[in-house]
Design a protein around this motif. Structure first.
Motif, PDB file in Angstrom:
ATOM      1  N   THR A 100      -1.476   1.761  -4.052  1.00 37.99           N
ATOM      2  CA  THR A 100      -2.270   1.514  -2.568  1.00 37.99           C
ATOM      3  C   THR A 100      -1.524   0.128  -1.841  1.00 37.99           C
ATOM      4  N   GLY A 101      -0.767  -0.387  -2.459  1.00 38.55           N
ATOM      5  CA  GLY A 101      -0.178  -1.725  -1.604  1.00 38.55           C
ATOM      6  C   GLY A 101      -1.007  -2.950  -2.160  1.00 38.55           C
ATOM      7  N   LYS A 139       8.339  -5.629   3.300  1.00 35.78           N
ATOM      8  CA  LYS A 139       8.670  -4.628   2.175  1.00 35.78           C
ATOM      9  C   LYS A 139       9.488  -5.410   1.197  1.00 35.78           C
ATOM     10  N   GLY A 140       8.915  -5.169   0.019  1.00 33.59           N
ATOM     11  CA  GLY A 140       9.891  -5.680  -1.396  1.00 33.59           C
ATOM     12  C   GLY A 140       8.917  -6.843  -1.624  1.00 33.59           C
ATOM     13  N   GLY A 142       7.423  -5.677  -4.957  1.00 37.78           N
ATOM     14  CA  GLY A 142       6.849  -4.542  -4.490  1.00 37.78           C
ATOM     15  C   GLY A 142       5.949  -4.247  -3.534  1.00 37.78           C
ATOM     16  N   ILE A 143       5.947  -4.959  -2.493  1.00 38.11           N
ATOM     17  CA  ILE A 143       5.012  -4.625  -1.295  1.00 38.11           C
ATOM     18  C   ILE A 143       5.673  -3.322  -0.597  1.00 38.11           C
ATOM     19  N   PRO A 144       4.973  -2.410  -0.383  1.00 34.25           N
ATOM     20  CA  PRO A 144       5.188  -1.057  -0.219  1.00 34.25           C
ATOM     21  C   PRO A 144       6.116  -1.021   1.331  1.00 34.25           C
ATOM     22  N   ALA A 145       5.466  -1.807   2.277  1.00 36.53           N
ATOM     23  CA  ALA A 145       6.095  -1.558   3.701  1.00 36.53           C
ATOM     24  C   ALA A 145       5.750  -2.914   4.405  1.00 36.53           C
TER      25      ALA A 145
END
Length: 316
Positions: free
Chosen positions: A173-174, A283-284, A223-226
């Motif tokens: 879920t971020g 992201k990332g 791992g930040i999704p966006a």
């Protein structure tokens, strides 16, 4: 005593032992001869071969045995029943008749059904093997459920000393779960302590000595999704309203990070609370730092940081 003499040709003359006496010998009594006769001359002879005499009836037809006719002597039994002379079956022509065999029993005419028994035994063994396999599979499944499907390899506990470069990864879920003080990188003289109670971090450990220029903590998040807006939370204790500088990926973010005394408590053990702000993350991998810079007021105790995707409050 001597035997009496009642005259010749009387029933008494049939005395078979008359020849033993003098008067019997005088009358001509003779000992037994090869023909079988004995006694006085002209005496009534009652000696008969077995089965010769009949009584008041005709001679019955000779019985048969085993397909052979049994010769019957003249005469018969008492009344009308003939008494045939007995002869052993083996004396007949052709020998004894064949032994009569009982008819076969339909229920026992065949031997044991070994083929059926073998099939039944194989089926039983197969059922047992299948049952054992299923039991083993279920046992393994239960073990996995009990362990939550996690690896049984023991994990290394985190060191109490600060890590030079602490990192965390985002969930699906971020959201990034809280990171404890002992896992943060400490800068500029910051250190760990656990004297004041109330910290949520493991072991009640928190970061202290932040009230000096250049002191601070750094957290590397993977791992930040966006790209987008995120909420950065801090759990701390402050007896007065304080503020520190928030740096995202090496750049200062807007205004100061608020660390106010929302509890209005003067005892640090009772002044633990939460504050937050809304920086933009990419992201990332992202680096988040909270430090005491010129003009900041940094007399706080910090024990946890965490991130949620989107804009949230302390209650969301």
């Amino acid at each position: 005593m001597t035997p009496g003499d009642n005259g010749a040709s009387t029933p008494e003359d049939d005395d078979p032992f008359g020849y033993l006496y003098a008067d019997g010998q005088a009358r001509g009594a003779q000992p037994p001869s090869g023909s079988g006769g004995y006694g006085y001359p002209n005496a009534v002879s009652r000696v008969r071969p077995v089965g010769e005499r009949t009584y008041g009836g005709q001679q019955q037809a000779a019985p048969q045995y085993g397909g052979q006719t049994i010769p019957q002597q003249p005469g018969g039994g008492y009344g009308q029943q003939p008494n045939a002379a007995y002869q052993a079956p083996e004396t007949f022509p052709g020998g004894a008749p064949a032994t009569r065999q009982a008819p076969p029993n339909p229920g026992r005419g065949r031997g044991p059904n070994t083929k059926g028994l073998l099939i039944g035994a194989v089926a039983v063994v197969a059922a047992v093997v299948i049952g054992i396999s299923l039991a083993m599979m279920n046992g393994n499944s239960d073990d996995n459920k009990a362990s939550g499907g996690a690896s049984t390899t023991p994990t290394q506990s985190q060191s109490v000393s600060p890590s030079p470069s602490s990192t965390s990864s985002a969930s699906a879920t971020g959201d990034i779960p809280p990171i404890d003080a002992k896992a943060l990188r400490l800068d500029g003289g910051a250190s760990l302590a656990s004297d004041v109670k109330g910290a949520k971090a493991e072991g009640g450990i928190y970061v202290t000595n932040l009230n000096q220029t250049g002191a601070g903590v750094t957290w590397t998040v993977n791992g930040i999704p966006a790209d987008g807006l995120y909420t950065v939370f801090a759990h701390y204790s402050a007896t007065q309203d304080e503020s520190m500088t928030l740096t995202i990926n090496g750049k200062t973010f807007g205004s100061k990070f608020p660390l106010q005394n929302y509890t209005h408590q003067s005892d640090p053990a009772n002044a633990w609370t939460t504050s937050y702000t809304y920086p933009t993350l990419t992201k990332g991998t992202n680096t988040i730092s909270l430090s005491c810079q010129s003009g900041d007021s940094c007399d706080v105790l910090l024990d946890q940081l965490w991130v949620k995707q989107g804009k949230h409050t302390n209650k969301s």
